[in-house]
Design an enzyme around this catalytic site. Sequence first.
Site, PDB file in Angstrom:
ATOM      1  N   SER A 233      59.373   8.997 -18.350  1.00  0.00           N
ATOM      2  CA  SER A 233      59.828   8.384 -19.852  1.00  0.00           C
ATOM      3  C   SER A 233      58.941   8.810 -20.815  1.00  0.00           C
ATOM      4  O   SER A 233      59.291   9.172 -21.929  1.00  0.00           O
ATOM      5  CB  SER A 233      59.235   6.965 -19.524  1.00  0.00           C
ATOM      6  OG  SER A 233      58.110   6.667 -18.972  1.00  0.00           O
ATOM      7  N   HIS A 309      53.468   8.825  -4.705  1.00  0.00           N
ATOM      8  CA  HIS A 309      53.265   9.223  -5.823  1.00  0.00           C
ATOM      9  C   HIS A 309      53.574  10.920  -6.310  1.00  0.00           C
ATOM     10  O   HIS A 309      53.041  11.732  -5.380  1.00  0.00           O
ATOM     11  CB  HIS A 309      51.964   8.836  -6.709  1.00  0.00           C
ATOM     12  CG  HIS A 309      52.013   8.675  -8.094  1.00  0.00           C
ATOM     13  ND1 HIS A 309      51.801   9.743  -9.023  1.00  0.00           N
ATOM     14  CD2 HIS A 309      52.585   7.457  -8.976  1.00  0.00           C
ATOM     15  CE1 HIS A 309      51.987   9.076 -10.323  1.00  0.00           C
ATOM     16  NE2 HIS A 309      52.171   8.039 -10.547  1.00  0.00           N
ATOM     17  N   ARG A 318      45.212   0.961 -10.320  1.00  0.00           N
ATOM     18  CA  ARG A 318      46.000   0.218 -10.602  1.00  0.00           C
ATOM     19  C   ARG A 318      46.490  -0.899  -9.893  1.00  0.00           C
ATOM     20  O   ARG A 318      46.653  -2.238  -9.909  1.00  0.00           O
ATOM     21  CB  ARG A 318      47.179   0.554 -11.711  1.00  0.00           C
ATOM     22  CG  ARG A 318      46.713   1.470 -12.704  1.00  0.00           C
ATOM     23  CD  ARG A 318      48.008   2.043 -13.428  1.00  0.00           C
ATOM     24  NE  ARG A 318      48.824   3.059 -12.696  1.00  0.00           N
ATOM     25  CZ  ARG A 318      49.989   3.608 -12.742  1.00  0.00           C
ATOM     26  NH1 ARG A 318      50.408   3.333 -13.839  1.00  0.00           N
ATOM     27  NH2 ARG A 318      50.335   4.249 -11.898  1.00  0.00           N
ATOM     28  N   ASP A 364      53.359  -0.276  -8.235  1.00  0.00           N
ATOM     29  CA  ASP A 364      54.175  -0.994  -8.400  1.00  0.00           C
ATOM     30  C   ASP A 364      54.413  -1.835  -6.903  1.00  0.00           C
ATOM     31  O   ASP A 364      55.021  -2.908  -6.859  1.00  0.00           O
ATOM     32  CB  ASP A 364      55.811  -0.300  -8.262  1.00  0.00           C
ATOM     33  CG  ASP A 364      55.993   0.223  -9.567  1.00  0.00           C
ATOM     34  OD1 ASP A 364      55.427  -0.319 -10.732  1.00  0.00           O
ATOM     35  OD2 ASP A 364      56.469   1.627  -9.628  1.00  0.00           O
TER      36      ASP A 364
END
Length: 426
Positions: A233, A309, A318, A364
């Site tokens: 993104s 990842h 996170r 996530d």
Amino acid sequence: MPNLRVILREKIPEWRTELRELVSEHGENTISDVKLRQVFGGLRGVKGLLCNTSLVEPEKGLIVRGIPILELTDKIPEEIFYLLLTGELPDEPALARLQAEYNERAEVPPYVWDVLETMPKNSHPMVMFSLAILSMQRESRFKIAYDSGVKKPNYWESTLEDALCILAKLPEIAAGIYRMRFNKGPRIPRNPKLDWGGNFAHMLGLSENDPVFADMMRLYLVLHCDHEGGNVSAFTCHVVNSALSDLYYSVSAGLNGLAGPLHGLANQECLKFVLWILNRFSGVPDDEQIREECWETLESGRVIPGYGHAVLRVTDPRFTAFREFGLEHFKEDEVLQLVDKLFSIVPGVLKEQGKAKSPWPNVDSCSGALLHHYGMNEFEYYTVLFAVSRTMGMCAQAVISRAMMEPITRPKSVETGWLKEQVSGN
Ligand code: AMX
């Protein structure tokens, strides 16, 4: 009161000088080699992009302007946007000023709701969100400035104005999409006394019964803010903006990349996976059953969502922040318990399989469990939350790119024949 523009006007000349000197003194130095396998490997590890807002260290995770993300979990998103842009956390007056700037720009043009209301009822919320932003392109201050002949060194000012206008409206647009798309009743008006994240929680309509939901939302928005420049993104937004397409075009484009299942859509897949296991075993299964379930997933050719990842080689900090939040506020929740059990089992399974370069959980893996706890069960919406937050990073990166007067992005592509020629002597 200090103002973002004033602070940036002070800093940008220093940043420009630093970069200009670096390029003029060392412009011909080689800083990265490219292996042939990297050309076919998503350019993983190729160092050829500048991004000063944040860094993802394989062994440490996200570092925002030099500060590890776990040291920023008590901050609110506005402080993070200021930090991304300027490299400093705001003091109280600067924060109040930024919040006032958001409030002045928060009103969503009515035509955005008209556009959204005419879309098919089963449109993906990310399509609605991306389109809502794109539909506002006519508001772009950059476009007006560019058309009126503003010079390149000043492009960043109208880009910043676009960034503030977009960010100010996102909570209301995103919350409006949630309520419209999932039949939650009329839109809830914005409360100008609330902060950006608190307002978002309020307009979603889920915080009335539990004020901790707003804290969770602030944490969510802080943790997803940015992830350096090369992720799908951020890079997409960067490339589109480098053509001087304004931020409405570029953010919308970046978000279309975020909507992919290997990127931002992964959070909806993660919770689906967890709920599917819970449903299948009518509760939290034992360790052996979980292990078998994971192997079955892998053997059927699917990935275990929420693990692995492209850059990180440790547990994503996170994930740690979300897990700790969940354990502090609702450790009896079955979904969270299963997420926690998966954390103790999946890395072993992935290591044994030996394919994934990182067997550790990413962000996530846990975020969906928190949202589910607060009654947000519409998986398809999760990526929109990610998108609201990540827009801060995309906008900050774009303002800085324009401030650094970066040219249009245009790497060189090569043909297979050329690659063969390069290696033919070896
Ligand atoms: N389960 C099973 N296999 C996995 C895996 C996982 N969680 N993670 C990686 N692998 C596999 C890859 O599919 C690849 O297999 P292949 O050689 O047969 O194609 C192999 O391991 C090597 O992949 P990698 O170099 O470790 O990862 P990558 O950089 O190519 O991809 C990622 C990274 C995140 C796409 C991948 O780990 C994945 O698909 N994870 C599951 C989906 C997910 O959690 N995505 C969220 C990412 C974070 C985000 O952007 N929101």
